[in-house]
Scaffold this active site. Structure first.
Site, PDB file in Angstrom:
ATOM      1  N   ARG A  80       0.771  -1.249   0.000  1.00  0.00           N
ATOM      2  CA  ARG A  80       0.000   0.000   0.000  1.00  0.00           C
ATOM      3  C   ARG A  80       0.801   1.298   0.000  1.00  0.00           C
ATOM      4  O   ARG A  80       0.208   2.360  -0.058  1.00  0.00           O
ATOM      5  CB  ARG A  80      -0.983   0.000   1.192  1.00  0.00           C
ATOM      6  CG  ARG A  80      -2.089  -1.007   1.003  1.00  0.00           C
ATOM      7  CD  ARG A  80      -3.064  -1.033   2.153  1.00  0.00           C
ATOM      8  NE  ARG A  80      -4.094  -2.030   1.916  1.00  0.00           N
ATOM      9  CZ  ARG A  80      -3.929  -3.337   2.072  1.00  0.00           C
ATOM     10  NH1 ARG A  80      -2.763  -3.811   2.489  1.00  0.00           N
ATOM     11  NH2 ARG A  80      -4.912  -4.181   1.807  1.00  0.00           N
ATOM     12  N   HIS A 129       0.072 -15.851   7.269  1.00  0.00           N
ATOM     13  CA  HIS A 129      -0.326 -15.841   5.850  1.00  0.00           C
ATOM     14  C   HIS A 129       0.454 -16.888   5.050  1.00  0.00           C
ATOM     15  O   HIS A 129       0.633 -16.754   3.840  1.00  0.00           O
ATOM     16  CB  HIS A 129      -0.155 -14.448   5.238  1.00  0.00           C
ATOM     17  CG  HIS A 129      -1.200 -13.474   5.692  1.00  0.00           C
ATOM     18  ND1 HIS A 129      -1.176 -12.141   5.384  1.00  0.00           N
ATOM     19  CD2 HIS A 129      -2.331 -13.658   6.445  1.00  0.00           C
ATOM     20  CE1 HIS A 129      -2.232 -11.536   5.927  1.00  0.00           C
ATOM     21  NE2 HIS A 129      -2.943 -12.428   6.581  1.00  0.00           N
ATOM     22  N   SER A 165       3.161  -2.519   9.096  1.00  0.00           N
ATOM     23  CA  SER A 165       1.848  -2.978   8.613  1.00  0.00           C
ATOM     24  C   SER A 165       0.868  -1.810   8.622  1.00  0.00           C
ATOM     25  O   SER A 165       0.795  -1.061   9.596  1.00  0.00           O
ATOM     26  CB  SER A 165       1.295  -4.105   9.490  1.00  0.00           C
ATOM     27  OG  SER A 165       0.001  -4.463   9.023  1.00  0.00           O
TER      28      SER A 165
HETATM   29  P1  NAD Z   1       0.802  -2.923   3.586  1.00  0.00           P
HETATM   30  O1  NAD Z   1       1.473  -2.791   2.262  1.00  0.00           O
HETATM   31  O2  NAD Z   1      -0.646  -2.751   3.653  1.00  0.00           O
HETATM   32  O3  NAD Z   1       1.452  -1.884   4.601  1.00  0.00           O
HETATM   33  C1  NAD Z   1       2.840  -1.746   4.727  1.00  0.00           C
HETATM   34  C2  NAD Z   1       3.105  -0.541   5.638  1.00  0.00           C
HETATM   35  O4  NAD Z   1       4.505  -0.522   5.895  1.00  0.00           O
HETATM   36  C3  NAD Z   1       2.745   0.788   4.988  1.00  0.00           C
HETATM   37  O5  NAD Z   1       1.852   1.496   5.837  1.00  0.00           O
HETATM   38  C4  NAD Z   1       4.090   1.532   4.848  1.00  0.00           C
HETATM   39  O6  NAD Z   1       4.004   2.895   5.146  1.00  0.00           O
HETATM   40  C5  NAD Z   1       4.949   0.831   5.848  1.00  0.00           C
HETATM   41  N1  NAD Z   1       6.379   0.761   5.492  1.00  0.00           N
HETATM   42  C6  NAD Z   1       6.922   0.372   4.313  1.00  0.00           C
HETATM   43  N2  NAD Z   1       8.274   0.341   4.401  1.00  0.00           N
HETATM   44  C7  NAD Z   1       8.574   0.765   5.655  1.00  0.00           C
HETATM   45  C8  NAD Z   1       9.805   0.966   6.351  1.00  0.00           C
HETATM   46  N3  NAD Z   1      10.991   0.716   5.793  1.00  0.00           N
HETATM   47  N4  NAD Z   1       9.746   1.414   7.634  1.00  0.00           N
HETATM   48  C9  NAD Z   1       8.541   1.690   8.237  1.00  0.00           C
HETATM   49  N5  NAD Z   1       7.361   1.506   7.619  1.00  0.00           N
HETATM   50  C10 NAD Z   1       7.372   1.033   6.350  1.00  0.00           C
HETATM   51  O7  NAD Z   1       1.259  -4.334   4.179  1.00  0.00           O
HETATM   52  P2  NAD Z   1       0.558  -5.310   5.241  1.00  0.00           P
HETATM   53  O8  NAD Z   1      -0.129  -4.523   6.299  1.00  0.00           O
HETATM   54  O9  NAD Z   1       1.572  -6.317   5.622  1.00  0.00           O
HETATM   55  O10 NAD Z   1      -0.601  -6.054   4.432  1.00  0.00           O
HETATM   56  C11 NAD Z   1      -0.419  -6.479   3.136  1.00  0.00           C
HETATM   57  C12 NAD Z   1      -0.359  -7.968   2.849  1.00  0.00           C
HETATM   58  O11 NAD Z   1       0.687  -8.058   1.922  1.00  0.00           O
HETATM   59  C13 NAD Z   1      -0.003  -8.905   3.931  1.00  0.00           C
HETATM   60  O12 NAD Z   1      -0.966  -9.873   3.934  1.00  0.00           O
HETATM   61  C14 NAD Z   1       1.314  -9.565   3.482  1.00  0.00           C
HETATM   62  O13 NAD Z   1       1.208 -10.965   3.579  1.00  0.00           O
HETATM   63  C15 NAD Z   1       1.397  -9.272   2.017  1.00  0.00           C
HETATM   64  N6  NAD Z   1       2.763  -9.014   1.470  1.00  0.00           N
HETATM   65  C16 NAD Z   1       3.859  -9.643   1.976  1.00  0.00           C
HETATM   66  C17 NAD Z   1       5.120  -9.345   1.473  1.00  0.00           C
HETATM   67  C18 NAD Z   1       6.305 -10.064   2.053  1.00  0.00           C
HETATM   68  O14 NAD Z   1       6.214 -11.223   2.434  1.00  0.00           O
HETATM   69  N7  NAD Z   1       7.454  -9.393   2.167  1.00  0.00           N
HETATM   70  C19 NAD Z   1       5.278  -8.402   0.471  1.00  0.00           C
HETATM   71  C20 NAD Z   1       4.108  -7.769  -0.053  1.00  0.00           C
HETATM   72  C21 NAD Z   1       2.844  -8.083   0.465  1.00  0.00           C
END
Ligand code: NAD
Length: 246
Positions: free
Chosen positions: A34, A117, A191
């Site tokens: 997001r 997840h 998150s």
């Molecule tokens: P999200 O994308 O909704 O939110 C991520 C949040 O992290 C954002 O609000 C952003 O501002 C913040 N953020 C990003 N980089 C940051 C940093 N370096 N320091 C501080 N804040 C930071 O993600 P979510 O809430 O985890 O939900 C999305 C879904 O996406 C989950 O179900 C997850 O399983 C999946 N997902 C997982 C991966 C992975 O395994 N790495 C990658 C992409 C999506």
């Protein structure tokens, strides 16, 4: 709000857990969903990475959502993952509830990880249940061009062991939920807290620390909110705790 306030809460807690999301791994080069540079910019992952699309429109699944899974290859834990592993090793952190499927907490040395997840270590056949490695599953698509990839045993359709939109939550979520009932401090890192049912967990903790670049729906309830990069914030907090122990 300061690193010192976060460090004090951690040292005082008896049953601290962490809840991590995609933002935890952006510093390892994996996009989140997001934020400005996330997958939602050019893809509706709620649709593309769903059980329904996997089953009814495999071409779309393997040409859109599948990229999120293959982007996870060859990534390394970052400073934030290592700081959480250190907090567990020091005896302050009881476990990590993670929405991530990238295995990076375990690679960083964390032991008690609830992968609510799922994960990208294996895939399985929807017909006979046979399990294969994630690498083999990806190779069948990328190298052999099989869409959808099928089970070598029964020709059933293969799927990754990640929780997609439309799937049931795994046992790991029930286990994490049970831990939350006695959790006195939850540290949320990276998150947006917008994906249910994980987004309900912070309401169960007595105290809350949130480290996230952007505001979350729980900021007003939290004891400490740091709108900062996770790697920097967690490294500083762990250094303060280590300094106090000396
Ligand atoms: P999200 O994308 O909704 O939110 C991520 C949040 O992290 C954002 O609000 C952003 O501002 C913040 N953020 C990003 N980089 C940051 C940093 N370096 N320091 C501080 N804040 C930071 O993600 P979510 O809430 O985890 O939900 C999305 C879904 O996406 C989950 O179900 C997850 O399983 C999946 N997902 C997982 C991966 C992975 O395994 N790495 C990658 C992409 C999506």
């Amino acid at each position: 709000m300061s690193y010192q306030e976060a460090a004090d809460l951690i040292v005082r807690a008896k049953n601290m857990y962490a809840l991590t999301g995609a933002g935890m791994s952006t510093e390892s080069g994996i996009p989140d969903f997001r934020s400005d540079t996330g997958y939602y910019k050019d893809m509706n992952s709620a649709e593309a990475l769903s059980r329904e699309v996997l089953l009814n429109d495999p071409d779309r699944f393997y040409h859109e959502g599948f990229r999120i899974l293959t982007d996870l290859f060859n990534k390394e834990p970052n400073k934030g993952h290592k700081a959480l592993a250190k907090l567990e090793e020091m005896g302050y952190l009881k476990g990590i509830v993670t929405q991530n499927i990238d295995n990076l907490h375990t690679l960083a040395g964390s032991k008690n990880v609830f992968e609510v997840h799922g994960h990208t270590r294996t895939a399985h056949c929807l017909s006979c249940g046979k399990s294969i490695s994630f690498q083999e599953y990806v190779d069948r698509v990328v190298k052999e061009g099989e869409i959808p990839p099928r089970c070598s045993h029964c020709q059933g359709v293969l799927r990754p062991d990640v929780v997609m939109f439309g799937d049931m939550m795994p046992q790991a979520f029930q286990d994490a939920y049970t831990c939350m009932t006695s959790c006195d401090l939850l540290l949320v890192a990276g998150s947006s807290l917008q994906v249910a049912p994980v987004s309900y967990l912070p309401s169960m903790a007595k105290h809350l620390i949130i480290i996230n670049k952007e505001p979350t729906p729980y900021d007003r309830q939290a004891d400490v909110v740091l709108h900062e990069p996770i790697g920097k914030a967690l490294t500083e907090i762990v250094a303060l705790i280590e300094g106090e122990k000396k």
